[in-house]
Design a protein around this motif. Structure first.
Motif, PDB file in Angstrom:
ATOM      1  N   PHE A  21       0.836  -1.201   0.000  1.00 33.99           N
ATOM      2  CA  PHE A  21       0.000   0.000   0.000  1.00 33.99           C
ATOM      3  C   PHE A  21       0.875   1.258   0.000  1.00 33.99           C
ATOM      4  O   PHE A  21       0.620   2.195  -0.756  1.00 33.99           O
ATOM      5  CB  PHE A  21      -0.921  -0.013   1.224  1.00 33.99           C
ATOM      6  N   ASN A  24       2.149   2.123  -3.290  1.00 37.92           N
ATOM      7  CA  ASN A  24       1.115   2.336  -4.313  1.00 37.92           C
ATOM      8  C   ASN A  24       1.104   1.232  -5.367  1.00 37.92           C
ATOM      9  O   ASN A  24       0.962   1.489  -6.554  1.00 37.92           O
ATOM     10  CB  ASN A  24       1.285   3.700  -4.991  1.00 37.92           C
ATOM     11  N   THR A  31      -6.799  -0.764  -2.208  1.00 35.91           N
ATOM     12  CA  THR A  31      -6.366   0.530  -1.682  1.00 35.91           C
ATOM     13  C   THR A  31      -7.488   1.181  -0.888  1.00 35.91           C
ATOM     14  O   THR A  31      -7.271   1.672   0.222  1.00 35.91           O
ATOM     15  CB  THR A  31      -5.923   1.457  -2.833  1.00 35.91           C
ATOM     16  N   ARG A  35      -7.421   2.043   3.083  1.00 38.65           N
ATOM     17  CA  ARG A  35      -7.658   3.431   3.513  1.00 38.65           C
ATOM     18  C   ARG A  35      -8.793   3.511   4.527  1.00 38.65           C
ATOM     19  O   ARG A  35      -8.687   4.188   5.543  1.00 38.65           O
ATOM     20  CB  ARG A  35      -8.005   4.304   2.302  1.00 38.65           C
TER      21      ARG A  35
END
Length: 92
Positions: A21, A24, A31, A35
């Motif tokens: 994560f 990226n 993702t 989050r």
């Protein structure tokens, strides 16, 4: 690791994917899932912040030098093993 709260995705699973994560390198669905978890879970957010800081520090210290892929894989494997060992000991 678990914060004691119920989440759609277990804290341990989130922390196993936090390195990817940070880089990226996850698909959008994963993702978003991470989050959301980090927004709800202070202990995981703290761990994420720590890992992000360590990664930045290593990057600054190494400059533009790139580690060989074999070394990178060994380090990632060891970090995963440590996380699993930590998860096992904290849940026992």
């Amino acid at each position: 690791m678990s914060c004691g709260e119920h989440h759609d995705v277990d804290c341990g699973e989130i922390l196993q994917r936090v390195y990817v994560f940070i880089d990226n390198e996850l698909e959008d669905a994963s993702t978003d899932e991470i989050r959301q978890h980090l927004e709800e879970c202070a202990p995981c957010l703290d761990e994420y912040d720590l890992e992000r800081c360590v990664k930045k520090l290593v990057h600054r210290s190494c400059g533009s030098d790139h580690a060989p892929d074999a070394l990178r894989q060994k380090i990632l494997l060891r970090l995963t093993q440590i996380q699993i060992e930590t998860t096992i000991t904290t849940t026992d």
